[in-house]
Motif scaffolding. Sequence first.
Motif, PDB file in Angstrom:
ATOM      1  N   PHE A   1       0.793  -1.256  -0.034  1.00 44.92           N
ATOM      2  CA  PHE A   1       0.134  -0.070  -0.044  1.00 44.92           C
ATOM      3  C   PHE A   1       0.692   1.060  -0.077  1.00 44.92           C
ATOM      4  O   PHE A   1       0.701   2.155  -0.790  1.00 44.92           O
ATOM      5  N   GLU A   2       1.761   1.238   0.573  1.00 47.79           N
ATOM      6  CA  GLU A   2       2.720   2.238   0.975  1.00 47.79           C
ATOM      7  C   GLU A   2       3.465   2.728  -0.499  1.00 47.79           C
ATOM      8  O   GLU A   2       3.718   3.516  -0.867  1.00 47.79           O
ATOM      9  N   ASN A   3       3.973   1.421  -0.906  1.00 43.65           N
ATOM     10  CA  ASN A   3       4.985   1.411  -2.314  1.00 43.65           C
ATOM     11  C   ASN A   3       3.826   2.077  -3.270  1.00 43.65           C
ATOM     12  O   ASN A   3       4.242   2.871  -4.136  1.00 43.65           O
ATOM     13  N   ALA A   4       2.659   1.538  -3.214  1.00 44.46           N
ATOM     14  CA  ALA A   4       1.677   1.979  -4.383  1.00 44.46           C
ATOM     15  C   ALA A   4       1.610   3.647  -4.350  1.00 44.46           C
ATOM     16  O   ALA A   4       1.625   4.188  -5.324  1.00 44.46           O
ATOM     17  N   LEU A   5       1.479   3.990  -3.109  1.00 38.96           N
ATOM     18  CA  LEU A   5       1.401   5.440  -3.040  1.00 38.96           C
ATOM     19  C   LEU A   5       2.612   6.299  -3.260  1.00 38.96           C
ATOM     20  O   LEU A   5       2.520   7.179  -4.199  1.00 38.96           O
ATOM     21  N   VAL A   6       3.870   5.615  -2.870  1.00 38.60           N
ATOM     22  CA  VAL A   6       5.242   6.241  -3.808  1.00 38.60           C
ATOM     23  C   VAL A   6       5.229   5.890  -5.188  1.00 38.60           C
ATOM     24  O   VAL A   6       5.683   7.344  -5.824  1.00 38.60           O
ATOM     25  N   ILE A   7       4.874   5.018  -5.875  1.00 39.38           N
ATOM     26  CA  ILE A   7       4.798   4.765  -7.265  1.00 39.38           C
ATOM     27  C   ILE A   7       3.930   5.887  -7.837  1.00 39.38           C
ATOM     28  O   ILE A   7       4.331   6.307  -8.905  1.00 39.38           O
ATOM     29  N   LEU A   8       2.902   6.165  -7.379  1.00 37.67           N
ATOM     30  CA  LEU A   8       1.962   6.899  -7.694  1.00 37.67           C
ATOM     31  C   LEU A   8       2.303   8.337  -7.913  1.00 37.67           C
ATOM     32  O   LEU A   8       2.144   9.167  -9.075  1.00 37.67           O
ATOM     33  N   LYS A   9       3.049   8.821  -6.636  1.00 32.95           N
ATOM     34  CA  LYS A   9       3.565  10.055  -6.497  1.00 32.95           C
ATOM     35  C   LYS A   9       4.817  10.259  -7.482  1.00 32.95           C
ATOM     36  O   LYS A   9       5.175  11.467  -7.952  1.00 32.95           O
TER      37      LYS A   9
END
Length: 135
Positions: free
Chosen positions: A98-106
């Motif tokens: 979940f945290e990685n998805a947010l980083v990738i998105l940003k």
Amino acid sequence: MEKIIVHSTANTKTKKMVYRGFNESTNKWIFKVRFKGYCTQNVADFMAIVHALHYCKINNIELPIYNDNLVAIKWVKDKKVNSLLIKTKENYELFQSFENALVILKQNEYLNPILFWRKKELGNIRRPFYACSSN
């Protein structure tokens, strides 16, 4: 119209979550991911949308991505989440993703439109998932 459809289920009772992506134009699954541990439906759909966006970017696909969760769609468009999901031993792997998805998105820009699946016009979002082979 060609499209990618993403859908998830997050069962707070069994503490299992799965999200999937389906390319309707090829009638093929593009991903299916499972996690154990407590998860909310909003987080599960958010992760599915981000996974689809990243998949499309890597594979140079510019199809629209459909999901039926307005909260998750808003989080993706805003590149910001508003979740009360708490990291625990039980959901550690899920939370890391979940945290990685947010980083990738940003860190990335995406060309794919993210659209709301309108049930009245398109039918139940689960329909395409049950109509194709289950893998």
